[in-house]
Design an enzyme around this catalytic site. Structure first.
Site, PDB file in Angstrom:
ATOM      1  N   ASN A  58      43.704  10.212  26.780  1.00 11.07           N
ATOM      2  CA  ASN A  58      42.804  10.410  27.925  1.00 11.07           C
ATOM      3  C   ASN A  58      41.371  10.608  27.455  1.00 11.07           C
ATOM      4  O   ASN A  58      40.427  10.058  28.025  1.00 11.07           O
ATOM      5  CB  ASN A  58      43.226  11.640  28.730  1.00 11.07           C
ATOM      6  CG  ASN A  58      44.571  11.488  29.415  1.00 11.07           C
ATOM      7  OD1 ASN A  58      45.120  10.399  29.500  1.00 11.07           O
ATOM      8  ND2 ASN A  58      45.098  12.591  29.899  1.00 11.07           N
TER       9      ASN A  58
ATOM     10  N   TYR B 234      58.817  17.177  32.494  1.00  5.63           N
ATOM     11  CA  TYR B 234      58.673  16.416  31.259  1.00  5.63           C
ATOM     12  C   TYR B 234      60.027  15.946  30.731  1.00  5.63           C
ATOM     13  O   TYR B 234      61.031  16.657  30.814  1.00  5.63           O
ATOM     14  CB  TYR B 234      58.003  17.261  30.179  1.00  5.63           C
ATOM     15  CG  TYR B 234      56.541  17.543  30.426  1.00  5.63           C
ATOM     16  CD1 TYR B 234      55.577  16.574  30.166  1.00  5.63           C
ATOM     17  CD2 TYR B 234      56.123  18.766  30.921  1.00  5.63           C
ATOM     18  CE1 TYR B 234      54.238  16.809  30.396  1.00  5.63           C
ATOM     19  CE2 TYR B 234      54.780  19.022  31.158  1.00  5.63           C
ATOM     20  CZ  TYR B 234      53.847  18.037  30.898  1.00  5.63           C
ATOM     21  OH  TYR B 234      52.525  18.282  31.124  1.00  5.63           O
TER      22      TYR B 234
ATOM     23  N   THR C 187      36.201  26.789  28.743  1.00  2.11           N
ATOM     24  CA  THR C 187      36.296  26.294  30.111  1.00  2.11           C
ATOM     25  C   THR C 187      36.852  27.417  30.979  1.00  2.11           C
ATOM     26  O   THR C 187      37.775  28.130  30.580  1.00  2.11           O
ATOM     27  CB  THR C 187      37.176  25.047  30.193  1.00  2.11           C
ATOM     28  OG1 THR C 187      38.448  25.315  29.587  1.00  2.11           O
ATOM     29  CG2 THR C 187      36.523  23.886  29.455  1.00  2.11           C
TER      30      THR C 187
ATOM     31  N   ASP D 179      40.582  16.826  29.996  1.00  3.22           N
ATOM     32  CA  ASP D 179      40.389  15.757  29.005  1.00  3.22           C
ATOM     33  C   ASP D 179      39.119  14.973  29.313  1.00  3.22           C
ATOM     34  O   ASP D 179      38.393  14.564  28.402  1.00  3.22           O
ATOM     35  CB  ASP D 179      41.595  14.814  29.009  1.00  3.22           C
ATOM     36  CG  ASP D 179      42.899  15.531  28.714  1.00  3.22           C
ATOM     37  OD1 ASP D 179      42.879  16.501  27.932  1.00  3.22           O
ATOM     38  OD2 ASP D 179      43.928  15.140  29.286  1.00  3.22           O
TER      39      ASP D 179
END
Length: 319
Positions: A38, A106, A229, A261
């Site tokens: 990404n 997942y 972040t 990303d």
């Protein structure tokens, strides 16, 4: 010299139509998605020469991943797994709104990438790159990848390549204790560190406000730049003792997957152009805001769109 080399897993993302449940859907939208690819795609579309390294099954699914990434300008250095037990990881994403959230399932255990070793990979491109990037997802996938990640950082350091790393902690992959041990072994080799503030607190077990957290990480591990972040509070960056803060750019969220990303891809793109940390934070935040409006993991954006977001925000402040 290649601008950016990334290394990690890319999966196929399968999503039912919005409003459908996984247990009843008869169709899936299929796209490639993985933290490091990404980042490579975002940087490529914003103007960098990007290479993604990985290991994929020699199968139609593996070839699909390569074709999709190449379609966005990313060069690929792939080891093809020809074993009978080869497989590609997948994940299923069911979109949901309040009160039902989005669900992610997942299916990535024993994917081909988990067996990738430094000897198989094109390490020369890492040594000759401007920047090498991977995330904390990669060493979480297997003991082999923990060793390979450390080896690639060593290759980058010896080659004079800037190293960038995003903690990207995933509780579905490992415990905070195991992650902390691995992170702290890798971080002395990281020049540009990205971390969610919550991960710095809960996984690295650090205390203090955001500025103290960033200062502490930079001092302890010797990183040139640390970026935290902070969700709706935006991002904070520190370099050379100087602190910079960047609020989020408002966006209608169509798909939040891959936003972090996109931020990293935008930040590293601006950094490669020689921008200071303040400009890098702004460029990353604008890229991330655009990603939220786009379906899928990838930030399919242009430099003009990013600059327009930045300019529009500047106009609103001046008014």
């Amino acid at each position: 010299m290649t601008d950016l080399v990334t290394f990690g897993e890319t999966m196929l993302r399968l999503s039912p139509p919005r409003g459908e449940r996984l247990e009843r859907t008869r169709s899936f939208d299929v796209q490639a998605g993985g933290a490091e690819s990404n980042v490579a795609v975002a940087a490529s579309l914003l103007g960098l020469d990007s290479v993604w390294l990985s290991k994929l099954p020699d199968s139609p699914l593996g070839r699909r991943v390569v074709r999709e990434l190449r379609g966005h300008g990313v060069r690929t250095g792939v080891v093809w797994d020809k074993r009978d037990e080869k497989r590609l990881g997948t994940y299923y994403l069911e979109h949901g709104g309040a009160p039902r959230g989005t669900e992610v399932i997942y299916d990535r255990a024993d994917a081909s990438v988990t067996t990738a070793t430094p000897e198989e990979l094109a390490t020369g491109v890492v040594a000759n790159a401007d920047t090498f990037y991977t995330s904390g997802i990669t060493p979480a996938l297997s003991e082999t990848l923990r060793e390979t990640t450390a080896a690639l950082f060593e290759v980058a350091t010896q080659g004079g390549t800037t190293t960038a790393f995003d903690l990207n902690y995933r509780s579905k992959l490992w415990s905070p204790t195991a992650a902390k041990e691995t992170y702290e072994a890798l971080l002395p080799h990281v020049d540009v560190l990205f971390a969610a503030e919550r991960d710095a607190r809960e996984v690295l077990d650090r205390d203090g406000d955001a500025v103290q957290l960033a200062h502490g990480l930079a001092t302890e591990f010797g990183s040139d730049t640390v970026v935290l972040t902070r969700g709706e509070q935006g991002a904070l960056g520190i370099r050379g003792g100087e602190v910079y803060e960047q609020p989020v750019f408002e966006a209608d969220t169509f798909d939040a997957i891959g936003t972090g990303d996109a931020f990293v891809g935008g930040f590293l793109t601006a950094r490669a152009a020689g921008a200071d940390v303040e400009r890098c934070l702004t460029y990353g935040a604008a890229t991330a805001s655009l990603k939220r409006t786009i379906d899928g993991d990838l930030a399919l954006v242009t430099p003009a769109e990013v600059e327009a977001v930045i300019a529009e925000d500047g106009d609103s402040i001046s008014r």
